[in-house]
Design an enzyme around this catalytic site. Structure first.
Site, short mmCIF file in Angstrom:
data_model
loop_
_atom_site.label_atom_id
_atom_site.label_comp_id
_atom_site.label_asym_id
_atom_site.label_seq_id
_atom_site.Cartn_x
_atom_site.Cartn_y
_atom_site.Cartn_z
N LYS A 248 0.85 -1.20 0.00
CA LYS A 248 0.00 0.00 0.00
C LYS A 248 0.89 1.25 0.00
O LYS A 248 2.10 1.15 0.06
CB LYS A 248 -0.94 -0.01 1.20
CG LYS A 248 -1.53 -1.37 1.55
CD LYS A 248 -2.45 -1.96 0.49
CE LYS A 248 -3.01 -3.28 1.01
NZ LYS A 248 -3.87 -3.98 0.10
C1 LIG Z 1 -4.52 -5.22 1.08
C2 LIG Z 1 -5.97 -5.24 1.24
C3 LIG Z 1 -6.57 -5.72 2.41
C4 LIG Z 1 -5.79 -6.39 3.51
O1 LIG Z 1 -4.91 -5.53 4.16
P1 LIG Z 1 -3.94 -6.16 5.29
O2 LIG Z 1 -3.45 -4.97 6.03
O3 LIG Z 1 -2.84 -6.87 4.57
O4 LIG Z 1 -4.74 -7.06 6.13
C5 LIG Z 1 -7.95 -5.64 2.53
N1 LIG Z 1 -8.70 -5.12 1.54
C6 LIG Z 1 -8.16 -4.66 0.39
C7 LIG Z 1 -9.05 -4.07 -0.65
C8 LIG Z 1 -6.78 -4.72 0.20
O5 LIG Z 1 -6.25 -4.30 -0.96
#
Ligand SMILES: *Cc1c(COP(=O)(O)O)cnc(C)c1O
Length: 376
Positions: A182
């Protein structure tokens, strides 16, 4: 030939120093740095409160649990999302119900949600896919009219805007991710934003075993404190080492989003000349942070998505398939689901191109040239 990765976190000496300072302080688990990160994050996003958690996945789980969603409830989610969005309802015993998405934003719409509502629908998880904001107002209106809980999966959407305000500013609760894939990263980690401070207090208790007093409060107390456990809780805590990194990253956030948008503009201008490639643009109601730069590949482009991924790989350019479709995964094989034509199309025809803070315009040129060359 240098390899071009699909993503690279923008971490440096300041994050290293902040993590080292947390370790030197002797307080490494959830403590004062987590509290400060929560306060700064809420302030930045424009929410009344923020609650740090171990990931966006645990944040979504905690939100559903705290709002009383459980067995017998249906929760509307897009199949076209990282699998965590669809798994969250399952953790609380609810059933995910898949809604289709629109091609221009990769997101659900009020109409696609309405098509799958039933008398058992208790909640909607609205995902801002790859940072592209979804059109919340019509969805909020639909949910409010039916007394359905609306929460936002803003995993990818830190720094994206909806009608002039940052995603996560409310009025609905939202969950963010700080995974390195992210825009802002703490290694692993997540944050819930809410406009209800009393609810934030409850979330803070539930994330630490529902303990009546936190470890840090007990440490600071001037007399011994014996804690109580009035209900079922979880260990969804963030560490102070992660929060220290997050505070540095938060100060860089605006610059990181600006750079992503510059590089995305460079891609969009250059890719326009290639027939059969479709790019994603800001919707009229908001702006994306381009957490990922996704393109649709179709006729008259001569290669399939998978063939193009291989061609780019051979040129030292990493790509990823576009957003996955959960309903096609074996773990959901036993669930009935509606037909999802746009989701199926996008799952087969989208691809993510490299985009990271330290990428240069000449890296973008190299990627675009490779896409153009592969077509001849
Ligand atoms: C990456 C992602 C998640 C999960 O995030 P984590 O912090 O790795 O648990 C959930 N929803 C979406 C849309 C994502 O892209």
């Amino acid at each position: 030939m240098d390899l071009i990765p699909v993503m690279k976190p923008y971490l440096g000496d300041k994050e290293i120093a902040a993590a080292a300072a947390a370790i030197s302080s002797g307080w490494v688990a959830q403590g004062p740095r987590v509290a400060e990160f929560e306060a700064r994050f809420a302030e930045h996003v424009g929410a009344a409160a923020a609650v740090a958690v171990s990931s966006c996945t645990t944040g979504l789980h905690l939100l559903l649990h705290a709002h009383g969603i459980g067995a017998g409830d249906e929760v509307v989610v897009p199949s076209l999302s990282f699998i965590a969005s669809s798994n969250a309802p399952r953790y609380v015993g609810a059933r995910p119900v898949f809604a289709d998405v629109e091609r221009t934003t990769l997101n659900m719409t009020a109409a696609s949600i309405e098509a799958v509502l039933t008398p058992h629908t208790s909640a909607v998880i609205a995902v801002h896919q790859i940072g592209m904001p979804l059109d919340l107002d019509p969805i909020r209106k639909l949910c409010d009219a039916r007394d359905v809980l609306l929460i936002e999966d803003a995993a990818c959407a830190i720094g994206s805007t909806y009608k002039g305000t940052l995603v996560g500013s409310g009025p609905n609760d939202a969950a963010f991710s700080f995974h390195p894939r992210k825009v802002l990263t703490t290694g692993e980690g997540g944050m819930i934003t809410t406009n209800d401070p009393a609810f934030a207090t409850r979330l803070r208790r539930l994330r630490q075993h529902a303990m009546s007093v936190s470890a840090h409060e007990r440490h600071e107390a001037d007399a011994p404190v014996i804690e109580a456990y009035p209900e079922l809780g979880f260990n969804f805590r963030m560490t102070d080492i992660q929060a220290a990194i997050g505070l540095v990253q938060l100060a860089k956030l605006e610059a990181m989003v600006e750079r992503r948008r510059e590089l995305a503009t460079a891609y969009t201008e250059r890719l326009a000349a290639i027939a059969g490639l479709e790019v994603l643009r800001d919707p009229e109601y908001g702006t994306t942070n381009y957490q990922s730069y996704s393109v649709i590949i179709d006729d008259p482009y001569p290669l399939s998505r998978d063939e193009l991924m291989t061609a780019l790989h051979n040129e030292g350019i990493a790509t990823r398939r576009g957003v996955m479709a959960s309903h096609r995964e074996p773990t959901f094989a036993d669930d009935a689901h509606p037909v999802l034509p746009v989701t199926d199309y996008l799952a087969d025809h989208t691809m993510i191109l490299p985009l990271y803070h330290e990428m240069t315009e000449s890296d973008v040129d190299r990627v675009v040239a490779a896409v153009a060359t592969a077509a001849v």
